[in-house]
Write an enzyme that holds these catalytic residues in place. Structure first.
Site, PDB file in Angstrom:
ATOM      1  CE  LYS A  22      -3.727  -0.491   2.097  1.00  0.00           C
ATOM      2  NZ  LYS A  22      -4.500  -0.948   3.260  1.00  0.00           N
ATOM      3  NE  ARG A  91      -6.668   2.407   4.223  1.00  0.00           N
ATOM      4  CZ  ARG A  91      -6.934   2.415   2.922  1.00  0.00           C
ATOM      5  NH1 ARG A  91      -6.506   3.409   2.152  1.00  0.00           N
ATOM      6  NH2 ARG A  91      -7.618   1.432   2.376  1.00  0.00           N
ATOM      7  N   GLY A 100      -8.281  -7.327   4.240  1.00  0.00           N
ATOM      8  CA  GLY A 100      -9.145  -7.437   5.404  1.00  0.00           C
ATOM      9  C   GLY A 100      -8.531  -8.138   6.601  1.00  0.00           C
ATOM     10  CG  MET A 102      -2.799  -7.317   9.132  1.00  0.00           C
ATOM     11  SD  MET A 102      -1.090  -6.991   8.683  1.00  0.00           S
ATOM     12  CE  MET A 102      -1.209  -6.663   6.936  1.00  0.00           C
ATOM     13  NE  ARG A 335      -5.376  -4.426  -3.352  1.00  0.00           N
ATOM     14  CZ  ARG A 335      -5.908  -4.715  -2.175  1.00  0.00           C
ATOM     15  NH1 ARG A 335      -5.139  -4.762  -1.100  1.00  0.00           N
ATOM     16  NH2 ARG A 335      -7.196  -4.962  -2.051  1.00  0.00           N
ATOM     17  CG  HIS A 451     -13.669  -9.776   4.025  1.00  0.00           C
ATOM     18  ND1 HIS A 451     -14.193 -11.020   4.332  1.00  0.00           N
ATOM     19  CD2 HIS A 451     -12.396  -9.784   4.458  1.00  0.00           C
ATOM     20  CE1 HIS A 451     -13.265 -11.738   4.944  1.00  0.00           C
ATOM     21  NE2 HIS A 451     -12.173 -11.022   5.045  1.00  0.00           N
ATOM     22  CB  SER A 786      14.080 -41.537 -10.710  1.00  0.00           C
ATOM     23  OG  SER A 786      12.803 -40.933 -10.544  1.00  0.00           O
ATOM     24  CB  CYS A 854       9.258 -40.534  -9.989  1.00  0.00           C
ATOM     25  SG  CYS A 854      10.142 -41.567  -8.805  1.00  0.00           S
ATOM     26  CE1 TYR A 874      11.780 -38.399 -14.788  1.00  0.00           C
ATOM     27  CE2 TYR A 874      13.918 -38.423 -15.867  1.00  0.00           C
ATOM     28  CZ  TYR A 874      12.988 -39.027 -15.036  1.00  0.00           C
ATOM     29  OH  TYR A 874      13.266 -40.228 -14.457  1.00  0.00           O
TER      30      TYR A 874
END
Length: 901
Positions: A22, A91, A100, A102, A335, A451, A786, A854, A874
């Site tokens: 903010k 704020r 919402g 804090m 934002r 909210h 693997s 895997c 992979y």
């Protein structure tokens, strides 16, 4: 040393670590010359020191005083001046958006004297008393810890006494009386009067914002969103501008594009004669921004220009809070806006087509978690449905469950395995636990920026808000709509895409994106119902195709049957990274494996092996046929010995009961003796994997021969099978050497028998810490590794996955021991370090060593990024997670490239 306080004119959007999201946004808008009220930000560093020491840094009070004097000079008003008072808002503002979670306190600086000065300055006595009652209410709840119901009940009584429905209809005398009632509540609940010193109000409000970083709801939200607990929040102190100064004033939230769908245009909520908390709390149903255009075309036009400028500057969908004070526009926050999964994909591609971002940037702005959400089923529009109500579509999806009317019940019922829909008049931050537990959220009040809507979108939770025809009665635990009553526990369904609410369950059908992944782009476009759906499918196709073009990590699938293999291939798998052969020995075949393990002599064992060979060979023929031309890693038998044997307790009871009846079965008695001899106290660390293959003669040879014979048959038919033989649970290079020598012998035999030259790669799993730490030696025998990160996590942590997740992980998470289960996302510091050691030392010994993973982490978005950085070739995951892994592998490549620039 950098100070604790920064004026808005000193920062920019890149200072989020210090100024929070903010504060950085306010600073950036100030730099752009947009109309931002003067103010300053107290840094996150001050919050961290406050949390560490238990009090604010000594220098902070001085820096706040100096900043307040600069603010007074800019506003030409004075804080606490009875004649011409300056009021401020206090704020929160963390680095990552926590809507919402804090605290905020508005109108700080009002007291029994300055309220008259405010009335005189503005010429509006009603407004002054309305602002004063708002301060006491917010201050009492957030700073003094008084239950919000105390104030809301007093407000409801005042409205009832006057016979009005909303607080806007209360007169000056009503509000003055309400201030008295609120002050009495403060004294009754705290034993002290409401503080009259503006500076005391300010200091207490700042500390309260710091404290709100560690409230239960804030910690819960951070755990859900995987935000670190040690970041702290900034505090933004801003000169008050007033949206509740009559019909020419108001407040709102705007998005540069629809955060629910991604549509380009003007979207948001506006409330005339209101303050910002009225919008986000959802206590009054809002109007669209067209209402501002009707009431004040000039302010609306200025807002549109600011919105376009911010979207161009941030090159993304922006979320904006604003206030209009008697026709003058003020920008209070900007934002990058939270958005739903469909909106994320649409907006990313739209911005590419508008030449605001590149395809690489677009790929980085969507996530595998969002792609997963797009695979969720949708309601079948052709099914019979009982429409109960309509609201605003706030967050898409199809959710069905039992109606519950409070957060506690939602969590309790969900813990019992029940699907629930949380129904509220409006949600507040304390409802977060219930929102997480519920399948969806329905509110009677609020708009798309309330909210409920913002939090649900951020969590990917289905949500419908502002269903005005619904009357929610939390006391009797029921709701009324369309002349009908729904009691708690009755099933309802909500459609977060259309805003519809249905009574009873509604059938679902596959999503368009799921259709695209299964059947291809053309089929999905042909089945799409509208242009918006077609646009979404095309967006997913473009970004997934780009991910495939840029990713280095290949994506394989964990598959054990030809059907799973075929599905994985349709979903884009580039091979099989794990075939669990133990899954092939279920049902009737289990008896044959039991005979192999418990054989009294070599002849009996060989007979069982001979019976298993043809069925095992056909298993591999089917699997290799479906994956023709692609690597197929076949893991030799891995599970603990006890999984192949009868349960000791059940067999003991069976034999004992038979003996008591005089009906003993000699086979069962012999079997019980064998099971007792082989019983293990901890079978997961006992005779399993390579150990079983070395102890039970012929067991691994059977499987290796079946793979070789299946391969030879397919080669003779002109196919291109590419099997790989993987040895599980290796801890010693000698274990691997013995199995590999046997494999080479069998390959030579089958090659001679069939005339097909076989040279199958032989590798091993790295699932024990010792294997990772001796990878250089193992690489002398293994052609590939693997990483079995499920077992590697168990053996590194000393956790039994089957036990600990239900036993104490919830408590560990609540206490901050774990931010997330290490079985869900790879533990980079511990397990990840072992992976890196094995990669580096294994490749040093054998440069052409092929490396994959895997375990379940192969489909986890955060883990995939780590595996890319660690240098694996992979990842392998369940077929259904293959598209997510493809996308995340592309994002990992793009992110790494950006880091090197």
């Amino acid at each position: 040393m950098v100070g604790y306080v920064w004026d808005f004119s000193e920062g920019d959007k890149d200072a989020k670590d210090l100024l929070g999201g903010k504060g950085a946004g306010l600073a950036e808008m100030t730099r752009l010359g947009l109309p931002v009220p003067p103010g300053f930000t107290i840094t996150t560093q001050a919050c961290r020191e406050y949390m560490r020491d238990g009090h604010v840094p000594a220098e902070l009070r001085v820096e706040v005083t100096m900043a307040m004097r600069r603010l007074e000079d800019a506003m030409q008003r004075h804080f606490g001046d009875p004649a011409d008072p300056l009021l401020v808002s206090v704020r929160s503002g963390a680095k990552f958006s926590m809507p919402g979670m804090m605290e905020t306190v508005l109108d700080v600086g009002l007291n029994d004297l300055t309220v008259h000065g405010l009335a005189s300055f503005t010429g509006d006595e009603r407004f002054a008393w309305d602002s004063y009652r708002r301060l006491i209410q917010m201050f009492g709840r957030t700073v003094l810890g008084i239950a919000g119901e105390e104030f809301s009940d007093a407000l409801d009584k005042a409205k009832a006494a006057r016979g009005v429905a909303t607080d806007v209809e209360l007169g000056t005398d009503d509000l003055r009386d309400l201030v008295g009632a609120y002050k009495a509540i403060v004294h009754e609940q705290t034993g002290r009067d409401f503080p009259q010193s503006p500076r005391e109000q300010l200091d207490l409000a700042i500390s309260a914002v710091f404290d709100s970083w560690n409230t239960e709801r804030a910690r819960l939200y951070r755990r859900k969103e995987r935000i670190a607990d040690d970041l702290g929040t900034a505090v933004n102190v801003c000169a008050m501008v007033f949206g509740n100064l009559g019909p020419t004033s108001g407040t709102g939230v705007a998005f540069t594009r629809d955060p629910a769908t991604g549509r380009s245009g003007v979207y948001g909520d506006y409330l005339a004669n209101a303050q910002g908390e009225d919008v986000v709390a959802g206590i009054r149903n809002t109007s669209g921004l067209t209402e501002l255009e009707r009431l004040d075309p000039e302010a609306y036009g200025e807002l549109r220009r600011a919105m376009r400028r911010l979207e161009t500057h941030y090159r993304d969908l922006c979320d904006i809070e604003f206030t209009v004070e008697r026709g003058r526009l003020w920008m209070l926050q900007t934002r990058v806006g939270k958005r739903t999964a469909p909106a994320a994909f649409r907006v990313a591609v739209q911005l590419v087509d508008e030449h605001l971002i590149t395809l690489d940037e677009a790929l980085d702005r969507v996530t595998g978690a969002q792609l997963s959400q797009l695979l969720f089923p949708q309601f079948d529009a052709d099914a019979d449905r009982d429409l109960l109500a309509r609201g605003m579509a706030a967050s898409p999806g199809a959710a069905v469950g039992m109606a519950v009317f409070d957060s506690t019940t939602a969590q309790a019922w969900a813990a019992e395995g029940k699907d629930v829909i949380l129904v509220r008049r409006e949600t507040n931050p304390d409802d977060l636990g219930g929102m997480i537990a519920a399948q969806g959220v329905l509110t009677a009040r609020g708009g798309k920026t309330s909210h409920a809507a913002v939090v649900a979108r951020g969590m990917g939770r289905t949500c419908v808000v502002g269903a005005e025809s619904i009357e929610v009665d939390p006391v009797t635990r029921r709701m009324h709509a369309a002349g009908r009553t729904v009691h708690e526990g009755e099933v309802i369904a909500i459609d977060g895409t259309t805003g519809q609410v249905f009574l009873g369950a509604v059938p679902v059908k596959p999503s368009p994106v799921s259709c695209y992944l299964d059947e291809g782009l053309e089929a999905a476009l042909a089945q799409a119902d509208d242009d918006e759906t077609r646009e979404l499918v095309v967006a997913v196709d473009r970004l997934l195709t780009h991910a495939d073009d840029v990713r280095r990590l290949r994506v394989r699938a964990n598959a054990d049957t030809p059907q799973d293999a075929a599905r994985a291939r349709r979903l884009g798998a580039q091979g099989i990274g794990l075939c669990r052969t133990e899954h092939m020995f279920l049902g009737e075949r289990r008896v044959l494996v039991e005979r192999v393990v418990l054989a009294a002599d070599d002849g009996e064992r060989q007979a069982a092996l001979d019976a298993l060979l043809p069925v095992q060979r056909e298993d591999f023929v089917g699997l290799l046929h479906e994956m023709d031309g692609l690597p197929t890693t076949i893991r030799l038998l891995d599970p603990p010995l006890h999984e192949f044997l009868p349960d000791l307790t059940e067999l003991s009871v069976k034999v004992a009961l038979a003996a008591a009846r005089g009906e003993e079965d000699p086979h069962d008695v012999t079997l019980l003796g064998a099971v007792r001899r082989m019983h293990e106290a901890n079978p997961m660390l006992g005779l399993r994997g390579v150990r079983l293959g070395l102890v039970i003669p012929g067991l691994f040879a059977l499987q290796i021969r079946a793979v070789c014979e299946a391969t030879a048959r397919l080669l003779a038919q002109g196919a291109s099978p590419r099997p790989e033989i993987m040895v599980p649970l290796v801890g010693s290079v000698q274990e691997l050497r013995l199995v590999r020598e046997e494999a080479l012998r069998i390959m030579a035999e089958v090659s001679q028998e069939t005339g097909q030259q076989l040279d199958l790669p032989v590798g091993c799993m790295i699932e024990l810490p010792r294997a990772a730490l001796t990878a250089d030696r193992l690489a002398g025998e293994a052609q590939f590794f693997s990483f079995g990160t499920n077992d590697l996590t168990q053996t590194t942590w000393g956790f039994s996955r089957d036990d600990v997740e239900g036993a104490f992980f919830a408590q560990y998470t609540a206490n901050g021991v774990l931010a997330v289960s290490p079985f869900e996302t790879v533990d980079v510091r511990g397990v990840g370090r072992l992976v890196k050691i094995a990669v580096e030392e294994g490749r040093a010994a054998r440069p052409d060593l092929h490396l994959g993973v895997c375990g379940e982490h192969g489909g986890d978005p955060e883990s995939i990024r780590f595996f890319h950085q660690a240098g694996l070739d992979y990842v392998s995951c369940s077929p259904f997670r293959v598209p997510v892994a493809r996308l995340e592998a592309g994002r990992a490549a793009v992110s790494s490239l950006a880091d090197t620039r």
